[in-house]
Write an enzyme that holds these catalytic residues in place. Structure first.
Site, PDB file in Angstrom:
ATOM      1  N   LYS A  84      30.855  32.576  40.394  1.00 57.76           N
ATOM      2  CA  LYS A  84      31.595  33.627  41.097  1.00 57.76           C
ATOM      3  C   LYS A  84      30.833  34.168  42.300  1.00 57.76           C
ATOM      4  O   LYS A  84      31.416  34.810  43.167  1.00 57.76           O
ATOM      5  CB  LYS A  84      31.948  34.768  40.152  1.00 57.76           C
ATOM      6  CG  LYS A  84      30.791  35.577  39.608  1.00 57.76           C
ATOM      7  CD  LYS A  84      31.272  36.622  38.618  1.00 57.76           C
ATOM      8  CE  LYS A  84      30.133  37.413  37.995  1.00 57.76           C
ATOM      9  NZ  LYS A  84      29.370  38.208  38.941  1.00 57.76           N
ATOM     10  N   ASP A  85      29.501  33.882  42.388  1.00 53.66           N
ATOM     11  CA  ASP A  85      28.704  34.347  43.524  1.00 53.66           C
ATOM     12  C   ASP A  85      28.778  33.399  44.715  1.00 53.66           C
ATOM     13  O   ASP A  85      28.329  33.758  45.812  1.00 53.66           O
ATOM     14  CB  ASP A  85      27.227  34.500  43.117  1.00 53.66           C
ATOM     15  CG  ASP A  85      27.002  35.613  42.106  1.00 53.66           C
ATOM     16  OD1 ASP A  85      27.815  36.556  42.075  1.00 53.66           O
ATOM     17  OD2 ASP A  85      26.007  35.539  41.355  1.00 53.66           O
TER      18      ASP A  85
ATOM     19  N   ARG B 170      37.246  44.971  42.279  1.00 59.95           N
ATOM     20  CA  ARG B 170      38.287  44.299  41.489  1.00 59.95           C
ATOM     21  C   ARG B 170      38.488  45.006  40.162  1.00 59.95           C
ATOM     22  O   ARG B 170      39.632  45.263  39.742  1.00 59.95           O
ATOM     23  CB  ARG B 170      37.873  42.837  41.242  1.00 59.95           C
ATOM     24  CG  ARG B 170      38.726  42.114  40.195  1.00 59.95           C
ATOM     25  CD  ARG B 170      38.099  40.791  39.785  1.00 59.95           C
ATOM     26  NE  ARG B 170      36.795  40.945  39.155  1.00 59.95           N
ATOM     27  CZ  ARG B 170      36.597  41.258  37.880  1.00 59.95           C
ATOM     28  NH1 ARG B 170      37.636  41.468  37.072  1.00 59.95           N
ATOM     29  NH2 ARG B 170      35.382  41.376  37.394  1.00 59.95           N
ATOM     30  N   ARG B 171      37.390  45.296  39.485  1.00 63.85           N
ATOM     31  CA  ARG B 171      37.508  46.008  38.210  1.00 63.85           C
ATOM     32  C   ARG B 171      38.054  47.418  38.415  1.00 63.85           C
ATOM     33  O   ARG B 171      38.898  47.888  37.641  1.00 63.85           O
ATOM     34  CB  ARG B 171      36.139  46.067  37.518  1.00 63.85           C
ATOM     35  CG  ARG B 171      35.678  44.713  36.974  1.00 63.85           C
ATOM     36  CD  ARG B 171      34.295  44.803  36.362  1.00 63.85           C
ATOM     37  NE  ARG B 171      33.867  43.513  35.806  1.00 63.85           N
ATOM     38  CZ  ARG B 171      32.642  43.021  35.909  1.00 63.85           C
ATOM     39  NH1 ARG B 171      31.707  43.706  36.557  1.00 63.85           N
ATOM     40  NH2 ARG B 171      32.332  41.853  35.375  1.00 63.85           N
TER      41      ARG B 171
ATOM     42  N   ARG C 128      24.774  49.695  40.117  1.00 62.18           N
ATOM     43  CA  ARG C 128      24.065  48.433  40.325  1.00 62.18           C
ATOM     44  C   ARG C 128      23.045  48.302  39.216  1.00 62.18           C
ATOM     45  O   ARG C 128      22.846  49.208  38.423  1.00 62.18           O
ATOM     46  CB  ARG C 128      23.338  48.423  41.680  1.00 62.18           C
ATOM     47  CG  ARG C 128      24.199  48.238  42.912  1.00 62.18           C
ATOM     48  CD  ARG C 128      24.725  46.829  43.092  1.00 62.18           C
ATOM     49  NE  ARG C 128      23.740  45.771  42.993  1.00 62.18           N
ATOM     50  CZ  ARG C 128      23.016  45.302  44.002  1.00 62.18           C
ATOM     51  NH1 ARG C 128      23.102  45.846  45.195  1.00 62.18           N
ATOM     52  NH2 ARG C 128      22.181  44.298  43.807  1.00 62.18           N
TER      53      ARG C 128
ATOM     54  N   ARG D 285      22.532  48.863  33.160  1.00 61.42           N
ATOM     55  CA  ARG D 285      23.934  49.288  33.099  1.00 61.42           C
ATOM     56  C   ARG D 285      24.305  49.810  31.711  1.00 61.42           C
ATOM     57  O   ARG D 285      24.961  50.845  31.581  1.00 61.42           O
ATOM     58  CB  ARG D 285      24.840  48.116  33.506  1.00 61.42           C
ATOM     59  CG  ARG D 285      24.620  47.692  34.951  1.00 61.42           C
ATOM     60  CD  ARG D 285      25.549  46.561  35.361  1.00 61.42           C
ATOM     61  NE  ARG D 285      25.180  46.039  36.669  1.00 61.42           N
ATOM     62  CZ  ARG D 285      26.036  45.550  37.564  1.00 61.42           C
ATOM     63  NH1 ARG D 285      27.320  45.529  37.291  1.00 61.42           N
ATOM     64  NH2 ARG D 285      25.616  45.095  38.711  1.00 61.42           N
TER      65      ARG D 285
ATOM     66  N   CYS E  79      33.788  37.644  47.695  1.00 59.42           N
ATOM     67  CA  CYS E  79      33.692  37.913  46.262  1.00 59.42           C
ATOM     68  C   CYS E  79      33.526  39.392  45.951  1.00 59.42           C
ATOM     69  O   CYS E  79      33.512  39.786  44.790  1.00 59.42           O
ATOM     70  CB  CYS E  79      32.558  37.108  45.627  1.00 59.42           C
ATOM     71  SG  CYS E  79      30.917  37.524  46.235  1.00 59.42           S
TER      72      CYS E  79
END
Length: 340
Positions: free
Chosen positions: A86-87, A134-135, A156, A162, A249
């Site tokens: 995805k990166d 997106r989330r 981040r 997190r 992305c």
């Protein structure tokens, strides 16, 4: 160099330094050792995305975790690299080969919330951490559908950092990729795996990319033994959608290509293939939304799975056609500044 000498020379695998990157690269290294019979050593490389403390959406997430690894490949400092797919920017450089896309891990997002709560059990105004527009878009839309609101808090940091926000009581929950949690052995901490019917993942989420220099054709041919054709077809469709939307992305775009249960037909006859499942149909879903969740464009399409792993025509077409439909429904106006 003789073949026997080559066999004893370690292959240098380039990886980011994060705990997750090293874990997933280590898993690929084990597979490559088994595949080639050669030793593999990890070469840890720091990327711009690792050192910058800015939000990914602000620095333009496309390529920030990838460029340093690619530079090392082209300089001959490493033999191949492992990326979170995805990166990867959607345009593949001609000097590099995407040698393998191994079988995908769970592509879904995962919620880790206080007190074991699922998303729909979070209180009104709950603070949910994520660095992903997106989330944010889909979580806010989900909360709106329940007649509630959440406060999406940009964060981040690595997985430990997190999750620590929840453990310390600073946030009610955080949303992370289920695949990453699985690869570092922490998936049991998820309080809910978010259904793609509510939150579509990032294009390519859960998949890895194994990349090498195009001139290293022999190594590329060996690494191809790690490739999973269904995963490759799925991520080609998802990334084709992303590219056709001209979005990077870090844009609020979700996409998932999967293989519905009714697309699997039991083979007939005897022999080694008897009773195995043959996948014939692929479904591609895409979503674009404003980060506050007030507007979403979400559409889907289906197509046939390519008969040959080398045939990318159908997944490419599916992505482009679905993107065109989404743009016709107003998707461009929901993405903010598009990545040109």
């Amino acid at each position: 160099m003789t073949d026997s000498t080559t066999r004893g020379t370690p292959l240098r695998l380039g990886t980011r330094r994060s705990k997750l990157a090293v874990a997933q690269s280590g898993q690929v290294a084990d597979a490559v050792r088994e595949l080639t019979g050669r030793p593999v050593e990890l070469v840890e490389i720091t990327t711009y995305g690792d050192t910058s403390r800015e939000q990914l959406a602000r620095i333009g997430g496309t390529g920030v975790f990838v460029s340093a690894l690619r530079d090392a490949l082209l300089a001959g400092e490493i033999d191949f690299a492992v990326h979170s797919l995805k990166d990867l920017p959607t345009a593949q450089p001609g000097e590099l080969t995407l040698a393998a896309v191994p079988r995908r891990e769970d592509p879904r997002d995962a919620l880790i919330a206080r007190d074991g709560l699922a998303f729909e059990e979070l209180p009104d105004g709950a603070r949910v951490g994520t660095g992903s527009p997106r989330r944010m878009a889909q979580l806010n839309a989900w909360a709106r559908s329940l007649g509630r609101r959440i406060e999406a808090v940009p964060i981040r940091g690595n997985v430990d950092t997190r999750i620590g926000f929840v453990e310390k009581g600073e946030l009610d929950g955080v949303v992370l990729a289920a695949a990453g949690l699985t690869r570092i052995g922490r998936i049991d901490e998820a309080t809910e795996l978010l259904s793609p019917d509510m939150v579509l993942p990032a294009p390519g989420q859960g998949a890895l990319a194994v990349e090498c220099a195009a001139v290293n054709a022999d190594l590329a041919a060996q690494l191809a033994g790690l490739d999973d054709p269904l995963t490759r077809a799925a991520v080609i469709a998802e990334r084709s959608l992303l590219a056709a939307l001209e979005a990077g992305c870090s844009a609020p775009v979700g996409a998932l290509a999967d293989f519905p249960p009714n697309s699997r037909l039991r083979s007939s006859g005897g022999g080694p293939m008897a009773g195995e499942q043959t996948v014939t149909e692929m479904r591609l879903r895409g979503v674009v939304g404003t980060t506050d969740g007030s507007a979403l464009v979400q559409l889907s399409t289906t197509g046939h799975v390519p008969a040959s792993p080398d045939d990318a025509t159908t997944p490419l077409r599916m992505g482009r056609e679905l993107a065109a439909e989404m743009l016709a429904k107003g998707a461009a106006g929901l993405m903010g500044e598009r990545a040109l």
